[in-house]
Design a protein around this motif. Structure first.
Motif, mmCIF file in Angstrom:
data_model
loop_
_atom_site.group_PDB
_atom_site.id
_atom_site.type_symbol
_atom_site.label_atom_id
_atom_site.label_comp_id
_atom_site.label_asym_id
_atom_site.label_seq_id
_atom_site.Cartn_x
_atom_site.Cartn_y
_atom_site.Cartn_z
ATOM 1 N N VAL A 1 -19.041 -6.811 -18.357
ATOM 2 C CA VAL A 1 -19.375 -7.418 -17.061
ATOM 3 C C VAL A 1 -20.408 -6.595 -16.309
ATOM 4 N N SER A 2 -20.575 -5.335 -16.691
ATOM 5 C CA SER A 2 -21.562 -4.493 -16.018
ATOM 6 C C SER A 2 -22.990 -4.828 -16.442
ATOM 7 N N VAL A 3 -23.121 -5.570 -17.545
ATOM 8 C CA VAL A 3 -24.450 -5.989 -17.999
ATOM 9 C C VAL A 3 -24.839 -7.240 -17.222
ATOM 10 N N THR A 4 -25.793 -7.078 -16.320
ATOM 11 C CA THR A 4 -26.215 -8.194 -15.461
ATOM 12 C C THR A 4 -27.630 -8.678 -15.759
ATOM 13 N N ALA B 1 -23.125 -12.111 -19.705
ATOM 14 C CA ALA B 1 -22.175 -13.210 -19.910
ATOM 15 C C ALA B 1 -22.540 -14.434 -19.087
ATOM 16 N N SER B 2 -23.155 -14.219 -17.940
ATOM 17 C CA SER B 2 -23.517 -15.341 -17.068
ATOM 18 C C SER B 2 -24.596 -16.232 -17.670
ATOM 19 N N ALA B 3 -25.328 -15.744 -18.692
ATOM 20 C CA ALA B 3 -26.403 -16.536 -19.293
ATOM 21 C C ALA B 3 -25.870 -17.767 -20.001
ATOM 22 N N ALA B 4 -24.594 -17.761 -20.369
ATOM 23 C CA ALA B 4 -24.025 -18.911 -21.064
ATOM 24 C C ALA B 4 -24.028 -20.160 -20.196
ATOM 25 N N SER C 1 -35.528 -4.271 -20.271
ATOM 26 C CA SER C 1 -34.431 -4.954 -19.577
ATOM 27 C C SER C 1 -34.995 -5.640 -18.346
ATOM 28 N N GLY C 2 -34.405 -6.778 -17.985
ATOM 29 C CA GLY C 2 -34.879 -7.508 -16.818
ATOM 30 C C GLY C 2 -34.383 -8.944 -16.835
ATOM 31 N N ALA C 3 -34.875 -9.719 -15.883
ATOM 32 C CA ALA C 3 -34.527 -11.133 -15.823
ATOM 33 C C ALA C 3 -35.286 -11.877 -16.915
#
Length: 361
Positions: free
Chosen positions: A98-101, A67-70, A117-119
């Motif tokens: 929210v657990s998906v970071t 979600a923070s990617a927005a 998965s990763g940055a």
């Protein structure tokens, strides 16, 4: 150890764990292949590999963002071309969990299974969308190769022996195989734009520990994860627009299984529906419609140039005829005509003379 579908096979009790699972999967796959091949549901004569290239769109992978990617404007700018008019078989979505970071790439068939998965940054996105091996796969398909067996091994002497056996067997199969006879008047058997139809069996050898191909190796291994690229050397048959027929551990890919899979792909299409055929897709960043049309466009100028070249310029050896030679040639031609007339007259005269006379004449 060899095994055969549709008949007596090895005792499954000798295999445990992943070997049993893979063996059963192989038997189900080749049974399905045999059923589709023999069913004749589709009347077209286009081979499976070309039907897939012409008509089967690749299944989409799912790139799930936290979600923070927005709020990450740099990342959104990076993803905008993919969302607006992207050519990759990829869907991009944001997670409400929210657990998906971290960003996650999920398989096209089983969205719960992670491929990566990763940055997510520019370098990571580039590695997800493409790799050196995937470029070779695309080039092979656009060149008209029937399929490409991607072999992922450890580099050990034992694996080298298996790779040589597979390559040697494919060379033999390429010599004895044949394409279905094409009927140009059959509306169900019309090829789409693309390379000429041909038989060409190709192999591509990769190392299982190649970091540049880690994403591809996991996609080749399949959505079920029956083969672990980290511990098992395997081979996967790729055709069409990045369709994988199946993945087989080298230790279990005997000559019979290799032949069944290869001959299925070059045989006539048994079913028009993609999802009724075995296999899964890999992620490729290709506009297939445009790329296939480009193959046709690239071939057309060379054909027109060849037809426009004067014959004397195209022939390496030119024989010049002088005026005297022209006269001799004309005389020779006249003599030949006269001789033909005389011969024809002689034959007709002989037939007339030999004709029996009517009674009473």
């Amino acid at each position: 150890m060899g095994w055969h579908h549709g008949g007596a096979g090895p005792c499954l009790c000798k295999h445990d764990g992943w070997q049993t699972s893979v063996l059963r999967q192989m038997m189900r796959l080749l049974t399905l292949i045999s059923t589709l091949y023999a069913s004749g549901v589709c009347a077209c004569t286009i081979p499976v590999f070309r039907y897939a290239l012409d008509r089967w769109e690749a299944d989409k992978f799912h790139l799930v963002l936290p979600a923070s990617a927005a709020q990450d404007t740099a990342l959104q700018d990076l993803l905008r071309p993919l969302r607006a008019n992207g050519t990759a078989n990829l869907d991009i979505m944001s997670s409400r969990d929210v657990s998906v970071t971290m960003a996650e790439l999920r398989n096209s068939r089983e969205s719960s299974r992670l491929v990566w998965s990763g940055a997510l940054n520019e370098a990571a996105l580039a590695a997800l969308l493409d790799s050196p091996a995937r470029k070779k796969i695309v080039a092979s398909m656009l060149a008209g190769d029937s399929f490409i067996w991607v072999i992922a091994d450890s580099g050990s002497p034992e694996d080298a022996v298996e790779v040589e056996r597979i390559e040697q067997r494919l060379r033999f199969l390429e010599q004895v195989a044949s394409l279905p006879i094409q009927d140009p008047n059959d509306p169900d058997s019309q090829l789409g734009p693309g390379p000429p139809l041909r038989l060409k069996f190709t192999t591509l050898r990769l190392r299982r520990d190649d970091p540049a191909e880690s994403v591809l190796l996991r996609m080749l291994a399949g959505p079920q994860g029956k083969v672990d690229p980290g511990t098992t050397s395997f081979a996967a048959a790729v055709f069409g627009r990045g369709r994988v027929l199946g993945a087989w551990p080298l230790a279990l890919l005997d000559d019979a299984a290799l032949e069944d899979a290869s001959m299925f792909l070059v045989g006539r299409c048994g079913c028009r529906l993609k999802n009724e055929n075995p296999g899964w897709d890999i992620l490729l960043n290709v506009d297939w419609e445009k790329a296939l049309q480009s193959v046709v466009s690239a071939a057309e100028p060379s054909a027109s140039v060849t037809s426009a070249v004067p014959k004397a310029a195209a022939v390496p050896e030119v024989v010049r005829i002088s005026a005297a030679d022209d006269g001799e040639a004309a005389a020779s031609k006249s003599g030949a005509i006269i001789m033909a007339v005389v011969t024809l007259g002689t034959v007709l005269l002989g037939v007339f003379c030999l004709r029996p006379k009517k009674a009473g004449v």
